[in-house]
Design an enzyme around this catalytic site. Structure first.
Site, short mmCIF file in Angstrom:
data_model
loop_
_atom_site.label_atom_id
_atom_site.label_comp_id
_atom_site.label_asym_id
_atom_site.label_seq_id
_atom_site.Cartn_x
_atom_site.Cartn_y
_atom_site.Cartn_z
N LYS A 31 0.84 -1.22 0.00
CA LYS A 31 0.00 0.00 0.00
C LYS A 31 0.87 1.26 0.00
O LYS A 31 0.65 2.17 -0.80
CB LYS A 31 -0.95 -0.02 1.21
N THR A 32 1.86 1.30 0.90
CA THR A 32 2.74 2.48 0.95
C THR A 32 3.50 2.61 -0.37
O THR A 32 3.65 3.71 -0.91
CB THR A 32 3.74 2.33 2.12
N ARG A 36 6.63 -8.18 1.75
CA ARG A 36 7.50 -7.73 2.85
C ARG A 36 8.10 -8.93 3.58
O ARG A 36 9.27 -8.95 3.93
CB ARG A 36 6.73 -6.86 3.85
N THR A 63 -5.89 -1.49 6.77
CA THR A 63 -5.99 -2.94 6.84
C THR A 63 -7.41 -3.33 7.24
O THR A 63 -7.74 -4.49 7.30
CB THR A 63 -5.01 -3.49 7.92
N ASP A 83 -1.61 6.68 6.16
CA ASP A 83 -1.54 5.25 6.46
C ASP A 83 -2.47 4.99 7.66
O ASP A 83 -2.70 5.89 8.47
CB ASP A 83 -0.09 4.90 6.83
N1 LIG Z 1 4.19 -5.59 -5.75
C1 LIG Z 1 5.40 -5.48 -5.20
N2 LIG Z 1 6.50 -5.69 -5.93
C2 LIG Z 1 7.72 -5.63 -5.35
N3 LIG Z 1 7.93 -5.35 -4.04
C3 LIG Z 1 6.86 -5.10 -3.29
C4 LIG Z 1 5.55 -5.15 -3.82
N4 LIG Z 1 4.67 -4.88 -2.83
C5 LIG Z 1 5.38 -4.67 -1.73
N5 LIG Z 1 6.71 -4.81 -2.00
C6 LIG Z 1 7.78 -4.69 -1.02
O1 LIG Z 1 7.28 -5.07 0.25
C7 LIG Z 1 7.64 -4.12 1.24
C8 LIG Z 1 6.40 -3.70 1.99
O2 LIG Z 1 5.55 -2.95 1.15
P1 LIG Z 1 4.67 -1.73 1.72
O3 LIG Z 1 5.39 -1.03 2.86
O4 LIG Z 1 4.28 -0.92 0.56
O5 LIG Z 1 3.43 -2.51 2.32
P2 LIG Z 1 2.14 -1.91 3.06
O6 LIG Z 1 0.97 -2.62 2.47
O7 LIG Z 1 2.14 -0.43 3.01
O8 LIG Z 1 2.33 -2.37 4.54
P3 LIG Z 1 1.69 -1.70 5.89
O9 LIG Z 1 0.22 -1.93 5.81
O10 LIG Z 1 2.34 -2.51 6.99
O11 LIG Z 1 2.09 -0.26 5.89
C9 LIG Z 1 8.37 -2.99 0.54
O12 LIG Z 1 9.73 -3.08 0.82
C10 LIG Z 1 8.21 -3.24 -0.94
O13 LIG Z 1 9.44 -3.13 -1.58
#
Ligand SMILES: Nc1ncnc2c1ncn2[C@@H]1O[C@H](COP(=O)(O)OP(=O)(O)OP(=O)(O)O)[C@@H](O)[C@H]1O
Length: 344
Positions: free
Chosen positions: A67-68, A220, A161, A112
């Site tokens: 998401k981030t 992640r 989430t 977030d």
């Molecule tokens: N589709 C993707 N392709 C490559 N790497 C990804 C992908 N999605 C996530 N990642 C990797 O996974 C890690 C976590 O992603 P991210 O922080 O965007 O998740 P999030 O959904 O925002 O988590 P949270 O809800 O805990 O904030 C990052 O380091 C990112 O590089």
């Protein structure tokens, strides 16, 4: 969590920095979520053709699915500045007013955990999202007045989430909601391949597949497991092959399906203490000593996806595969339905 298990919320500064370096910068580099990528692409392209700020976007899904990363990509692809904050940092309407009034025209505002924002701030956000305007209350009681303040046009990108916790008026003001799904093993292999190259780590493809298959469908976690395998190979002066993967994952309590300590605690509780269920969320949370929110938004979605658990109107129930995975013989339910007043 403090037990060293590999969870999305077990962050260390070095790991966060590394995670940042691994983030894809464009939609083309972003692996998987094909539908969401197409939808975002269209939304951004249309906004760019009309030279206007893109519609507000809500990104929903379990932690660690990107998401981030997507919020950063939206800013990057649309060539707009990005400001980041989070729901827990906005505990009063004044906190939000300070953020909104500082936005520059066209800025992307990423919030977030938007479901954790204070209710008073949520109400301020309705007007801000719709009319790019807020009303600031000055004074209290009978003498209170509200001063309108115009805002620069902006795009809100909210991440949650728990989309179900957002009030309808807020959810309705997003022009597009993206539901992120767990990743397939083949997609995680691609994520790992890229990360291994960035880490300058030689890992054979069967080892990458094994890590991918045990990463809870989550990039992640895949990246983090890769780093633990790298550590193992380094310390034991061995190559990052199948043996190193197996040994490292066993050390970090990750089983063959990718379940970790908490996943297993939840399943074992349902199976052994509640004879397979049904059991309500709060009862379950108390029994394993974890927040109900963590169980609901982090543990359960994966257990349901792997087919070990189902949610029924009477509570959580282990499936035949759930019994089988834990090597237990299925018993007839003898516990009454979820406790009265519990959340199902
Ligand atoms: N589709 C993707 N392709 C490559 N790497 C990804 C992908 N999605 C996530 N990642 C990797 O996974 C890690 C976590 O992603 P991210 O922080 O965007 O998740 P999030 O959904 O925002 O988590 P949270 O809800 O805990 O904030 C990052 O380091 C990112 O590089």
């Amino acid at each position: 969590m403090s037990d060293g298990s590999i969870r999305p919320d077990a962050e260390s500064e070095a790991e966060l920095a590394f995670e940042g370096a691994l983030r894809p910068k464009s939609l083309a580099e972003f692996v998987g979520q094909r539908k969401v990528r197409g939808q975002l692409q269209l939304l951004l392209q249309a906004a760019s053709m009309q030279n206007r700020t893109p519609d507000h976007i809500l990104l929903a899904g379990p932690p660690g699915l990107g998401k981030t990363t997507l919020a950063m990509i939206v800013a990057h692809e649309s060539g707009r500045p990005l400001r980041m904050t989070s729901g827990p940092a906005i505990q009063h309407a004044g906190d939000l007013a300070a953020v909104l009034s500082a936005l520059v025209p066209g800025e992307i505002l990423f919030v977030d955990e938007i479901h954790r924002m204070a209710r008073s701030a949520e109400e301020m956000l309705y007007l801000a999202m719709e009319d790019f305007r807020i009303d600031i209350m000055v004074g209290k009681g009978a003498g209170a007045t509200s001063i309108p303040l115009d805002l620069a046009p902006f795009t809100l990108v909210g991440a949650t989430t728990r989309a179900g916790l957002l009030p309808n008026p807020l959810r309705d003001r997003f022009g597009f909601t993206a539901h992120l799904e767990f990743y397939e093993t083949a997609e995680l292999e691609q994520v790992l391949d890229r990360a291994a190259a960035l880490l300058d780590l030689e890992v054979d493809s069967s080892a990458l597949s094994m890590i991918a298959g045990r990463s809870r469908g989550t990039p992640r976690i895949a990246n983090r497991l890769l780093r633990r395998v790298r550590d193992y190979a380094l310390v034991h002066r061995t190559s990052a092959g199948l043996e190193a993967v197996d040994a490292a994952l066993e050390l970090y309590d990750v089983d063959g399906l990718g379940l970790d300590r908490l996943d297993r605690a939840v399943m074992q509780c349902i199976l052994t203490r509640f004879d397979g269920g049904p059991v309500g969320l709060n009862t379950l949370a108390v029994s394993v000593g974890e927040e109900a929110e963590t169980i609901e938004s982090v543990v359960e979605p994966f257990l349901v996806r792997t087919g070990l658990l189902t949610r029924t109107p009477r509570g959580r129930v282990a499936t035949p595969s759930g019994w089988e995975h834990f090597g237990l013989a299925r018993r007839e339910a003898s516990v009454p339905a979820a406790l009265f007043g519990d959340r199902l």
